[in-house]
Design a protein around this motif. Structure first.
Motif, short mmCIF file in Angstrom:
data_model
loop_
_atom_site.label_atom_id
_atom_site.label_comp_id
_atom_site.label_asym_id
_atom_site.label_seq_id
_atom_site.Cartn_x
_atom_site.Cartn_y
_atom_site.Cartn_z
N ASP A 148 22.63 3.27 -101.19
CA ASP A 148 23.35 3.58 -102.42
C ASP A 148 24.30 4.73 -102.10
O ASP A 148 23.95 5.64 -101.34
CB ASP A 148 22.35 3.99 -103.51
N LYS A 149 25.51 4.71 -102.66
CA LYS A 149 26.48 5.74 -102.31
C LYS A 149 26.16 7.10 -102.95
O LYS A 149 25.90 8.08 -102.25
CB LYS A 149 27.89 5.31 -102.72
N THR A 150 26.13 7.13 -104.28
CA THR A 150 25.99 8.40 -105.00
C THR A 150 24.59 8.98 -104.86
O THR A 150 23.61 8.33 -105.21
CB THR A 150 26.32 8.21 -106.48
N GLY A 151 24.50 10.18 -104.32
CA GLY A 151 23.21 10.86 -104.18
C GLY A 151 22.46 10.50 -102.91
O GLY A 151 21.47 11.15 -102.58
N THR A 152 22.94 9.48 -102.20
CA THR A 152 22.29 9.08 -100.95
C THR A 152 23.21 9.39 -99.77
O THR A 152 22.88 10.19 -98.90
CB THR A 152 21.93 7.58 -100.99
N ILE A 153 24.40 8.75 -99.78
CA ILE A 153 25.40 9.08 -98.76
C ILE A 153 26.13 10.36 -99.14
O ILE A 153 26.44 11.20 -98.31
CB ILE A 153 26.40 7.90 -98.59
N THR A 154 26.37 10.50 -100.46
CA THR A 154 27.05 11.70 -100.95
C THR A 154 26.05 12.64 -101.61
O THR A 154 24.89 12.30 -101.82
CB THR A 154 28.14 11.32 -101.97
N GLU A 155 26.52 13.83 -101.97
CA GLU A 155 25.64 14.84 -102.58
C GLU A 155 25.20 14.44 -103.98
O GLU A 155 24.20 14.92 -104.49
CB GLU A 155 26.35 16.20 -102.64
N GLY A 156 25.97 13.56 -104.62
CA GLY A 156 25.64 13.16 -106.00
C GLY A 156 26.06 14.20 -107.02
O GLY A 156 25.62 14.19 -108.16
#
Length: 821
Positions: free
Chosen positions: A508-516
């Motif tokens: 998942d992108k948001t919060g997983t790859i990125t800081e969210g």
């Protein structure tokens, strides 16, 4: 249906576990039962209305084993000051025993200490202390509350008992072996006293060995009591093999001694006392080493338990009181001094410090804490003195949940263990059959009784169902424990086994790859509103939204000091955005799909949208009164570890996908930044599970990594769900693996640990099967048939002891597992 876990006593091998499971599964009202030989515990799901603990206990006891009910009471030791005579100690005992819930009170006047056993559900420790104070005495804690883990205490006691019995057996078996070797290897010219020479005094020679062997038989009496009991119940185990083998050797030697007494001195050369004594001692040695090693497999839980302080300093009415940990309640203000452990979970209300959370998350760097920061029980306070408000206590703390999760995981079997379980269930009866058939065959072949007895005893003694039974659970215990040390919580053997098969990871992108935690970067205007007015209207409408971009808009407006109004109405449109009424104006905020579904013309924003998407921005269209008002863009910072973690996954041969609700251009920009080749964009939250299923239908073994509530269905759909531990409780509950640090590097680490553990299990199973496949025919005389040596029962016993110890030792190698960067 009720699920309970009970310790089982008396089990020594996988056949024992199979017998207990069989006995309990037959009971009416039992849905399922699982017995784990490594943890010596049974998980049983049953209907309490139709079945009681006593019935289950009787079934287990009838099978030849014991069942321990978890104690409902606790013990605490207190110093009691002010006692001067026996009447004082009697008074303390009397007043405490009157309390409902106090099971026992024993006060020692000489030491000034009292031991009190009580039921925490009926009476609190503070009430017990108050009763002592009312009687005129002063109770004081001795290093806090000395409540001991019942199971650990039982195991420690059992280990001490095994060691004492082993020492006794070894002391008497060694001289038996020495004496017997004088006639076994006459060429060695081993000196023995003349009065027990087999040639000059054969009866003394036999009687000395008999009297030395009897203490060994007594020390190893458990083999006989358990072994024959389970044999008569129709569920023979490893103890049965040892009991029949050594019992046969001992009884024949006893018969030979009688014959020597009657004058047939040739029988002095047909004694097998040393075989019985040494085999029992060697098997006891193997069992002791195995038990000691099994204790080390749960070191991870012991380390976690040690993190919990026994007391806490609570602030009440302006005074600081040191109270037992169990006395801390939600809402209490707790004081923690530098270098001390946080006793429970909470939120800092005063003070600034750092906290070492490495034992909980695997993260070595201290974490800054200030008012408003959450602290976790078990973490170590740094340089500052802080006061915090307790929010979770007892079994609700993060540490307690981690301990419970690891314990549950260590008790769950992996599918790879099923074959070993099936084989273990039939193993002992088959070995008994082989021993009888081999003995009869050699007897019919013309061999003398001594030769036939050697074959019979050797086959029984060399067979080792323990190695089969321990191969999987010990590796799982060490593997899950090592994972806990690294901040990777694996919820059981099945999750551990499935993880090693993973060939596709969906992130998942948001919060997983990125800081969210996106921040607002751009505002493009298309209507009558200026930037401040557009932002205020958008932020007012988004105040009820939990979307990260919505929060970024609200935070930016608050930072600028804009006046926000409460919307008159608010409706979230899943996968699209929101529809709100602010100051009589209808406001739509969301993606392009929301605009099109409401016939909003977005042509004016097309060029801006393309440019911002290409730069990796996430877009939010804002419409007011049916007209496009603004296009707002936010940027979410990529986690520093994401690119390196994705590279490591690729090196492990895993295909990496990114899944996001962003449009294709934004998704491709982020994917390019972190090195993801496969992108699933414009995916609605409810469609994530469908995308995972589509990959599975293409023959992929899929792991899903996410952190939000909307990731939960996809985490469940995936073959393995990995939840970021810093995410929502729903995601964590839905996942098979929890990554405590929230670091994407834990994903390849979890896969590598799983592969190492399964490799270790396969090594163990291979050794266990090969050992028995080669050892049993060797003992049966197959090698001798072709001109090879005949195996002595002593060497057979040594081999059997070595096999189970080697399996546990191999599993313990996993403790040295290191994450390769």
């Amino acid at each position: 249906m009720t699920t309970k876990t009970y310790p089982v006593t008396g089990m020594t091998c996988a056949a024992c576990a199979a017998a207990v499971k069989r006995a309990v599964s037959r009971l009416e009202g039992v849905e399922t039962s699982e017995v784990n030989i490594a943890t010596e515990k049974m998980d049983v799901v049953y209907d309490e209305a139709r079945l009681s603990f006593d019935t289950i206990k009787k079934a287990v006891e009838d099978a030849g084993y014991g069942l321990v009910d978890e104690p409902r009471t606790k013990k605490v030791e207190l110093m009691v000051e002010g006692m001067t005579c026996a009447a004082c100690s009697a008074a303390v005992e009397r007043v405490t025993k009157r309390l409902d819930g106090v099971a026992d009170a024993q006060v020692n006047l000489t030491t000034g200490r009292g031991v009190f056993e009580y039921d925490p559900s009926k009476v609190k420790l503070s009430e017990l202390k108050a009763a002592i104070e009312d009687a005129g005495y002063t109770p004081r804690d001795i290093e806090g509350e000395k409540t001991r883990d019942f199971e650990q205490e039982r195991r420690a006691r059992e280990l001490r008992n095994m060691r004492n019995r082993l020492i006794t057996a070894a002391v008497f078996a060694a001289p038996v072996l020495y004496i017997a070797m004088s006639h076994m290897f006459p060429g060695l010219h081993i000196p023995i006293p003349q009065f027990m020479s087999p040639q000059a005094h054969p009866l003394v020679f036999a009687l000395v060995q008999l009297f030395l062997t009897i203490p060994v038989i007594i020390a190893g009496s458990r083999f006989f009591t358990r072994g024959f009991k389970t044999l008569f119940k129709g569920a023979p185990n490893m103890d049965t093999l040892v009991a029949i083998g050594t019992g046969s050797a001992f009884l024949y030697s006893l018969f030979a001694t009688v014959r020597v007494y009657l004058g047939d001195e040739m029988f002095a050369m047909s004694l097998y006392f040393e075989s019985a004594a040494v085999v029992i001692t060697l098997v006891m040695l193997g069992k002791y080493l195995e038990a000691a090693s099994k204790g080390k497999t749960s070191d991870a839980i012991k380390k976690l338990l040690q993190l919990r302080p026994t007391t806490a300093t609570v602030e009440k009415d302006g005074r600081e009181l040191e109270v037992p940990l169990d006395e801390v309640s939600v809402g209490d203000i707790v004081v923690v001094r530098p270098g001390a452990a946080f006793p429970v979970d909470g939120v800092v209300v005063d003070g600034v410090t750092t906290a070492d959370e490495s034992m909980l998350t695997g993260e070595s760097l201290p974490v800054d804490k200030q008012p408003g920061s959450e602290v976790t029980g078990g973490s170590i306070n740094g340089e500052g003195l802080v006061r915090f408000k307790a929010t979770r206590v007892g079994g609700d703390t993060a540490l307690s949940k981690i301990i419970r999760l690891v314990e549950d995981a260590q008790g769950k079997k992996a599918p790879i263990a099923k074959l070993a379980d099936v084989v273990s269930g039939w193993f002992v009866p088959v070995v008994l059959g082989i021993a009888v058939v081999a003995a009869v065959a050699w007897a019919l072949g013309g061999k003398d009784f001594n030769f036939v007895l050697t074959i019979f005893v050797s086959v029984l003694v060399i067979a080792c169902p323990c190695a089969l039974g321990l191969a999987t659970p010990t590796a799982i215990m060490v593997g899950t424990g090592k994972g806990a040390e690294l901040g990777i919580l694996i919820k059981g053997g099945e999750a551990l086994e499935t993880t090693h098969k993973i060939d596709t990871v969906v992130l998942d992108k948001t919060g997983t790859i990125t800081e969210g935690k996106p921040r607002l970067t751009d505002i493009r205007l298309y209507g009558a509103y200026d930037e401040a007015g557009a932002l205020a209207l958008a932020a007012s409408s988004e105040r009820g939204s939990e979307h990260p971009i919505a929060r970024a808009i609200v935070e930016d407006a608050e930072t600028r000091g804009l006046d926000l109004t409460k919307p008159e109405s608010f409706k979230a449109v899943p996968g699209r955005g929101i529809d709100a009424l602010v100051g009589g104006v209808r406001v739509l905020a969301g993606n392009l799909k929301l605009m099109r579904e409401n016939n909003i013309d977005t042509a004016a924003a097309d060029r801006d949208a393309e440019a911002l998407s290409g730069a990796g921005r996430t877009l939010m269209y804002i419409a007011a009164g049916g007209q496009l008002m603004a296009l707002m863009a936010a940027s979410d910072t990529v986690k520093p570890s994401s690119r390196a973690a994705i590279e490591r996954l690729k090196k492990l041969g895993i295909q990496v996908w990114m899944i996001t609700g962003d449009n294709k251009a934004t998704a491709q920009a982020i994917a390019g930044e972190v090195g993801v080749d496969n992108v699933l964009s414009d995916v609605l939250p409810q469609d994530k599970a469908g995308e995972v299923k589509r990959l599975q239908e293409a023959g992929r073994k899929v792991a899903m990594v996410g952190d939000g509530i909307n990731d939960a269905p996809a985490l469940v759909q995936a073959d393995v769900g990995l939840a970021i531990g810093t995410g929502t409780d729903v995601a964590v509950e839905s996942a098979d693996v929890v990554l405590m640090r929230g670091d994407l590097n834990e994903v390849p680490a979890a896969v590598a640990l799983s592969r190492a553990t399964i490799r270790n299990i396969r090594q163990n199973l291979f050794w266990a099967f090969i050992y028995n496949t080669i050892g049993i025919p060797f003992a049966a005389g197959v090698v001798y048939l072709f001109g090879g040596p005949l195996l002595s029962p002593i060497f057979a016993g040594a081999a059997m002891a070595f096999s189970s110890v080697s399996v546990v030792t191999n599993a313990l190698r996993l403790k040295r597992f290191k994450v390769r960067q």
